[in-house]
Design an enzyme around this catalytic site. Structure first.
Site, PDB file in Angstrom:
ATOM      1  N   ASP A  42       0.837  -1.201   0.000  1.00 54.49           N
ATOM      2  CA  ASP A  42       0.000   0.000   0.000  1.00 54.49           C
ATOM      3  C   ASP A  42       0.876   1.257   0.000  1.00 54.49           C
ATOM      4  O   ASP A  42       1.703   1.447   0.895  1.00 54.49           O
ATOM      5  CB  ASP A  42      -0.906  -0.009   1.237  1.00 54.49           C
ATOM      6  CG  ASP A  42      -2.188   0.767   1.040  1.00 54.49           C
ATOM      7  OD1 ASP A  42      -2.146   1.803   0.357  1.00 54.49           O
ATOM      8  OD2 ASP A  42      -3.228   0.344   1.567  1.00 54.49           O
ATOM      9  N   ASP A  43       0.697   2.114  -1.006  1.00 60.99           N
ATOM     10  CA  ASP A  43       1.355   3.431  -1.064  1.00 60.99           C
ATOM     11  C   ASP A  43       2.875   3.345  -1.196  1.00 60.99           C
ATOM     12  O   ASP A  43       3.606   4.219  -0.705  1.00 60.99           O
ATOM     13  CB  ASP A  43       1.025   4.271   0.178  1.00 60.99           C
ATOM     14  CG  ASP A  43      -0.443   4.647   0.256  1.00 60.99           C
ATOM     15  OD1 ASP A  43      -1.172   4.401  -0.713  1.00 60.99           O
ATOM     16  OD2 ASP A  43      -0.862   5.189   1.300  1.00 60.99           O
ATOM     17  N   CYS A  80      -5.997   4.125  -4.308  1.00 62.69           N
ATOM     18  CA  CYS A  80      -5.908   2.710  -3.951  1.00 62.69           C
ATOM     19  C   CYS A  80      -7.074   1.855  -4.431  1.00 62.69           C
ATOM     20  O   CYS A  80      -6.863   0.815  -5.067  1.00 62.69           O
ATOM     21  CB  CYS A  80      -5.717   2.555  -2.452  1.00 62.69           C
ATOM     22  SG  CYS A  80      -6.860   3.494  -1.439  1.00 62.69           S
ATOM     23  N   ARG A  84      -7.059  -1.387  -7.022  1.00 63.85           N
ATOM     24  CA  ARG A  84      -7.424  -2.730  -6.585  1.00 63.85           C
ATOM     25  C   ARG A  84      -8.501  -3.317  -7.497  1.00 63.85           C
ATOM     26  O   ARG A  84      -8.489  -4.516  -7.799  1.00 63.85           O
ATOM     27  CB  ARG A  84      -7.911  -2.685  -5.131  1.00 63.85           C
ATOM     28  CG  ARG A  84      -6.794  -2.412  -4.163  1.00 63.85           C
ATOM     29  CD  ARG A  84      -7.246  -1.861  -2.810  1.00 63.85           C
ATOM     30  NE  ARG A  84      -6.103  -1.232  -2.167  1.00 63.85           N
ATOM     31  CZ  ARG A  84      -5.263  -1.865  -1.350  1.00 63.85           C
ATOM     32  NH1 ARG A  84      -5.462  -3.129  -1.050  1.00 63.85           N
ATOM     33  NH2 ARG A  84      -4.234  -1.227  -0.836  1.00 63.85           N
ATOM     34  N   LYS A 142      -6.131  -5.786   3.311  1.00 54.85           N
ATOM     35  CA  LYS A 142      -7.013  -4.673   2.953  1.00 54.85           C
ATOM     36  C   LYS A 142      -7.749  -4.979   1.655  1.00 54.85           C
ATOM     37  O   LYS A 142      -7.145  -5.089   0.603  1.00 54.85           O
ATOM     38  CB  LYS A 142      -6.186  -3.397   2.818  1.00 54.85           C
ATOM     39  CG  LYS A 142      -6.978  -2.179   2.358  1.00 54.85           C
ATOM     40  CD  LYS A 142      -6.079  -0.962   2.316  1.00 54.85           C
ATOM     41  CE  LYS A 142      -6.675   0.152   1.478  1.00 54.85           C
ATOM     42  NZ  LYS A 142      -5.811   1.338   1.420  1.00 54.85           N
ATOM     43  N   HIS A 144     -11.082  -3.230   0.558  1.00 61.98           N
ATOM     44  CA  HIS A 144     -11.450  -1.891   0.090  1.00 61.98           C
ATOM     45  C   HIS A 144     -12.224  -1.917  -1.234  1.00 61.98           C
ATOM     46  O   HIS A 144     -12.139  -0.980  -2.029  1.00 61.98           O
ATOM     47  CB  HIS A 144     -10.191  -1.023  -0.051  1.00 61.98           C
ATOM     48  CG  HIS A 144     -10.512   0.452   0.050  1.00 61.98           C
ATOM     49  ND1 HIS A 144      -9.643   1.444  -0.361  1.00 61.98           N
ATOM     50  CD2 HIS A 144     -11.617   1.116   0.501  1.00 61.98           C
ATOM     51  CE1 HIS A 144     -10.179   2.626  -0.169  1.00 61.98           C
ATOM     52  NE2 HIS A 144     -11.374   2.459   0.355  1.00 61.98           N
ATOM     53  N   HIS A 233       0.619   2.198   4.364  1.00 62.70           N
ATOM     54  CA  HIS A 233      -0.465   3.178   4.472  1.00 62.70           C
ATOM     55  C   HIS A 233      -0.493   3.770   5.880  1.00 62.70           C
ATOM     56  O   HIS A 233      -0.143   3.107   6.852  1.00 62.70           O
ATOM     57  CB  HIS A 233      -1.791   2.472   4.178  1.00 62.70           C
ATOM     58  CG  HIS A 233      -2.951   3.389   3.971  1.00 62.70           C
ATOM     59  ND1 HIS A 233      -3.590   4.026   5.009  1.00 62.70           N
ATOM     60  CD2 HIS A 233      -3.610   3.768   2.849  1.00 62.70           C
ATOM     61  CE1 HIS A 233      -4.586   4.753   4.540  1.00 62.70           C
ATOM     62  NE2 HIS A 233      -4.624   4.620   3.223  1.00 62.70           N
ATOM     63  N   ASP A 339      -0.179  -0.381  -4.945  1.00 63.62           N
ATOM     64  CA  ASP A 339      -1.418   0.139  -5.527  1.00 63.62           C
ATOM     65  C   ASP A 339      -1.307   1.559  -6.079  1.00 63.62           C
ATOM     66  O   ASP A 339      -2.129   1.981  -6.885  1.00 63.62           O
ATOM     67  CB  ASP A 339      -2.564   0.062  -4.512  1.00 63.62           C
ATOM     68  CG  ASP A 339      -2.307   0.870  -3.243  1.00 63.62           C
ATOM     69  OD1 ASP A 339      -1.169   1.345  -3.042  1.00 63.62           O
ATOM     70  OD2 ASP A 339      -3.248   1.028  -2.440  1.00 63.62           O
ATOM     71  N   ASN A 340      -0.313   2.324  -5.656  1.00 65.33           N
ATOM     72  CA  ASN A 340      -0.098   3.694  -6.158  1.00 65.33           C
ATOM     73  C   ASN A 340       1.188   4.216  -5.559  1.00 65.33           C
ATOM     74  O   ASN A 340       1.873   3.513  -4.803  1.00 65.33           O
ATOM     75  CB  ASN A 340      -1.276   4.617  -5.815  1.00 65.33           C
ATOM     76  CG  ASN A 340      -1.760   4.511  -4.385  1.00 65.33           C
ATOM     77  OD1 ASN A 340      -2.883   4.065  -4.146  1.00 65.33           O
ATOM     78  ND2 ASN A 340      -0.936   4.884  -3.430  1.00 65.33           N
ATOM     79  N   LYS A 392       0.876  10.148  -4.765  1.00 68.09           N
ATOM     80  CA  LYS A 392      -0.480   9.593  -4.687  1.00 68.09           C
ATOM     81  C   LYS A 392      -1.548  10.666  -4.942  1.00 68.09           C
ATOM     82  O   LYS A 392      -1.413  11.802  -4.509  1.00 68.09           O
ATOM     83  CB  LYS A 392      -0.688   8.969  -3.301  1.00 68.09           C
ATOM     84  CG  LYS A 392      -2.045   8.284  -3.103  1.00 68.09           C
ATOM     85  CD  LYS A 392      -2.121   7.666  -1.719  1.00 68.09           C
ATOM     86  CE  LYS A 392      -3.465   7.000  -1.464  1.00 68.09           C
ATOM     87  NZ  LYS A 392      -3.533   6.377  -0.120  1.00 68.09           N
TER      88      LYS A 392
END
Length: 590
Positions: A42-43, A80, A84, A142, A144, A233, A339-340, A392
Site C-alpha cells: 500500500d502506497d 488505492c 485494486r 485490505k 477496500h 499506508h 497500488d499507487n 499519490k
C-alpha cells in the site's frame, strides 16, 4: 535404399518422440497448474524495495526479484481502490464500479454509474475465473472493494478470507485512522470478526494465510492467495526492532533523499543517463528551515516507514519458508506490486490532533510502537517518488509508477524490463499463465488490459503495440499513454488542471511540455482520451474539486459530529444579531 529407409525411420521416430513429448508436456502442464501468490503493498513508490534501490532492507523481496522479473514501467491508478479494482478484474476501474474512492467523492456522485466504490456484477475477479480450474482461493488484508454481504471476498470467488473492509486502520488493534473513519471492521469468511491479541497487520495476514493452507482439505488443488498488506499506508507503524537502524538514514532531509533516489535510478537503468530531475513544488518547505525538533519528527516518521517495509518483508519470508517446507514453493508464482505512489497528505496538519484525542501518540521512544501515528507528509512523499513527478492522487509518474515483480515456475530469472504496462494487464497475464482465455467471459464487460505473457517469453515482443493507447482518470486527474508519449492533467492543489504532453523514454520526470511542439499529436491524444472517457463513463467532478479538500471537508463534518446542529444554530443567531444591529443603527441615524 537402406540409407533412405533409415533416414525415413529416424524421421518417423523423432516425429513420434516429439509428439509424445508434447503430449506429456501438455499433460504435465494441465496436471500441475502453478500456484499464484499476488501480494499488494500500500502506497509504495517504485524505489522503496531494496531491489529497486530503496533504503529499507527487503532480502526476501530482493531474492524473488533476482530469481524472476523486475518491471520498471508498471502503472497503477493514483488512488488505492481504483487500482485494486483494476488489479482484481483486468478492467478499467470505471467499468468495474470503482472510479474513485467513496471517501474522496461528493455524496451526490456516489449513486452515479461506475462511482459506487464497490465492485459491480459486470466484472469477474481473478478468484472467480480461477475457480473454473478448481483453484483454492484466499483473500487476506485490505480489501477496500466493498464490505457488505454482496461485496465481500466470499461473494467474489474467494473460498477463505480475513480482510480489512476499510481504506486503512491501526496496525495493532481495531481502530480507525481518520475522523470520518473512527472505527474499522475486519471480516473472516464473510462475517465480522475480532482481532487476535498479538495482532500486527503484516504478521497476522501471513499467519492467517498459513492457517488457511493448514486447514485446507483439498491440498492437491492449486491455490491463489491474494495478500494485500496495510504497509505502508497511514498510520505508519512498525515494531521497534525493525525501526532503530533507520533512525539516522534520513537525517539529511527530503532534498538529499530525492537526489539520491534520482541518481540510483540512473545507476539501475530505470531512467536514461541524460534525464533531468524535476523542480520541487514551490509551496514545499525547505529542510534547513525546519527546527531540529521538526527534523527529528520527520526522520522518525521515515525510519518507521522503512521499518514497516522491512517488517512486511520479514513476514513474507516466513511465508516463503512455509511454502518451501511444504514442497509448494517450486510450483508457485509470486507477484508483488503496489497500488499507487507515496502518500503525500498533510496528516500532521489535518489529522494529528484528532488522532491524539483517539489514543494515538507521537512518543515512539517513550510509549512504543503500538499506538504511534506515523505520516511522512508531502515533501518526503515527493522525495520517495523520485525520479518522477508528483505522488499519490496525481497522474504524474510518481503517483502511478509502481514496483512489479514476477518470480517462480516457468518465468525468466534475473531479468529487468522497461516495457510499458498497466494494472489491468495483470489479470489477463495470470489467465494465460494458467491456461484460461485472457478475454472476459460472455455476459461481462470487456477486459481492458492486455496479457504480458508474450513479452515474458520474449522481451522483444511489446506488451502494447504501436498506436495502442491507454487512458486513465481518477479524482479529476487524467492521463493518456501512446507510443511512449503521455498527455497528463494533474488536479489541484499541486496540479494546474491543464493538459501537458511529455515523451517519457527521454523525459521520465515530465519536465519538457511538448504540446506546442507537436500540436497534431497532442490533439490526436486529446481526442483519444475523450473517446476513452465516453467508453468507460468518466464523470467530471464539480469546479474547484480536489481529493484532499473533499477528505478534509468530510473529516471536519465527522469531527464536529453531533455538535454541528448546535454550532449552526449559534452561527444563525450571530448572523441574525449582526443584521438586526445594522438595521437598528440605520434607523437610529435616520
Amino acid at each position: 535404399m537402406n540409407m533412405r529407409l533409415s533416414k525415413f525411420h529416424i524421421s518417423i521416430l523423432f516425429f513420434f518422440l516429439g509428439f509424445q513429448a508434447n503430449v506429456f508436456a501438455q499433460s504435465d502442464s494441465e496436471g500441475t497448474k502453478p500456484n499464484i501468490v499476488l501480494m499488494l503493498v500500500d502506497d509504495s513508490g517504485l524505489m522503496d524495495f531494496g531491489a529497486y534501490g530503496g533504503e529499507a532492507r527487503t532480502p526476501n523481496i530482493d531474492r524473488l526479484a533476482k530469481r524472476g522479473m523486475m518491471f520498471t514501467n508498471m502503472h497503477a491508478s493514483p488512488a488505492c481502490a481504483p487500482s485494486r479494482a483494476m488489479l482484481m478484474t483486468g478492467t478499467d476501474s470505471h467499468l468495474a464500479g470503482v472510479a474513485n474512492l467513496p471517501e474522496m467523492l461528493p455524496e451526490e456522485y456516489q449513486s452515479k454509474p461506475g462511482y459506487a466504490g464497490v465492485l459491480n456484477n459486470r466484472v469477474q475477479t481473478i478468484a472467480s475465473r480461477l475457480k473454473e480450474l478448481d483453484y483454492t482461493t484466499y483473500a487476506l488484508g485490505k480489501w477496500h472493494l466493498g464490505h457488505d454481504e454482496n461485496t465481500l471476498p466470499t461473494k467474489r470467488g474467494f473460498d477463505r478470507s480475513f480482510i480489512l473492509g476499510a481504506s486503512g486502520a491501526n496496525n495493532y488493534k481495531e481502530q480507525g485512522y481518520l475522523p470520518m473513519k473512527v472505527t474499522a471492521d475486519w471480516f473472516a469468511d464473510g462475517a465480522k470478526t475480532t482481532l487476535p491479541e498479538d495482532f500486527y497487520s503484516s504478521k497476522t495476514y501471513i499467519d492467517q494465510t498459513i492457517a488457511f493452507h493448514q486447514e485446507e482439505e483439498n491440498k492437491n488443488n492449486p491455490f491463489f492467495a491474494y495478500i494485500a498488506f496495510q504497509a505502508i499506508h497511514a498510520p505508519i507503524q512498525a515494531p521497534k526492532e525493525f525501526v532503530d537502524h533507520y533512525r539516522s538514514t534520513y537525517k539529511e532531509g527530503w532534498n538529499k533523499l530525492r537526489e539520491s533516489r534520482f541518481q540510483k535510478a540512473k545507476e539501475l537503468g530505470f531512467i536514461p543517463q541524460n534525464a533531468k530531475l524535476n523542480d520541487v513544488f514551490p509551496q514545499f518547505r525547505k529542510w534547513e528551515e525546519l527546527s531540529q525538533e521538526e527534523q527529528d519528527m520527520y526522520c522518525l516518521d521515515m525510519a518507521v516507514t522503512a521499518g514497516m517495509i522491512e517488517a512486511m518483508d520479514y513476514h513474507i519470508g516466513r511465508y516463503i519458508d512455509y511454502l518451501t517446507e511444504e514442497g509448494l514453493m517450486e510450483n508457485t508464482i509470486f507477484i508483488i506490486t503496489s497500488d499507487n505512489g507515496p502518500e503525500g497528505a498533510e496528516y500532521h496538519r489535518t489529522v494529528m490532533k484528532w488522532a491524539k484525542r483517539q489514543g494515538y501518540h507521537r512518543e515512539f521512544d517513550k510509549l512504543g510502537a503500538k499506538g504511534f501515528y506515523g505520516a511522512h507528509g508531502p515533501e518526503f512523499a515527493n522525495a520517495l517518488s523520485s525520479p518522477f513527478s508528483y505522488f499519490k492522487y496525481y497522474t504524474g509518474e510518481g503517483g502511478l509508477r509502481v514496483p512489479f515483480i514476477m518470480s517462480g515456475k516457468g518465468l525468466p530469472q534475473g531479468v529487468q524490463t522497461g516495457a510499458f504496462c498497466f494494472f489491468t494487464d495483470v489479470a489477463p497475464t495470470i489467465y494465460e499463465l494458467v491456461g484460461l482465455s485472457p478475454s472476459a467471459n460472455e455476459g461481462y464487460v470487456p477486459i481492458t488490459g492486455k496479457s504480458m505473457y508474450a513479452h515474458i517469453q520474449d522481451l522483444n515482443q511489446p506488451i502494447y503495440r504501436e498506436n495502442e493507447g491507454v487512458g486513465l482518470e481518477s479524482g479529476n486527474s487524467s492521463a493518456y499513454f501512446l507510443n511512449g508519449y503521455k498527455i497528463v492533467k494533474n488536479n489541484i492543489p499541486h496540479g494546474d488542471n491543464e493538459w501537458h504532453m511529455h515523451y517519457l523514454p527521454e523525459d521520465p520526470g515530465e519536465i519538457q511540455d511538448l504540446a506546442a511542439q507537436k500540436p497534431e499529436l497532442f490533439q490526436k491524444m486529446l481526442a483519444a482520451y475523450s473517446t476513452y472517457e465516453k467508453e468507460v463513463g468518466v464523470i467530471e467532478m464539480p469546479e474547484g474539486y480536489s481529493a484532499e479538500k473533499e477528505v478534509s471537508r468530510k473529516s471536519i463534518v465527522a469531527m464536529l459530529g453531533p455538535k454541528l446542529p448546535f454550532i449552526l444554530v449559534i452561527f444563525v443567531c450571530i448572523i441574525g444579531f449582526i443584521i438586526a444591529r445594522k438595521i437598528f443603527i440605520k434607523k437610529k441615524k435616520s
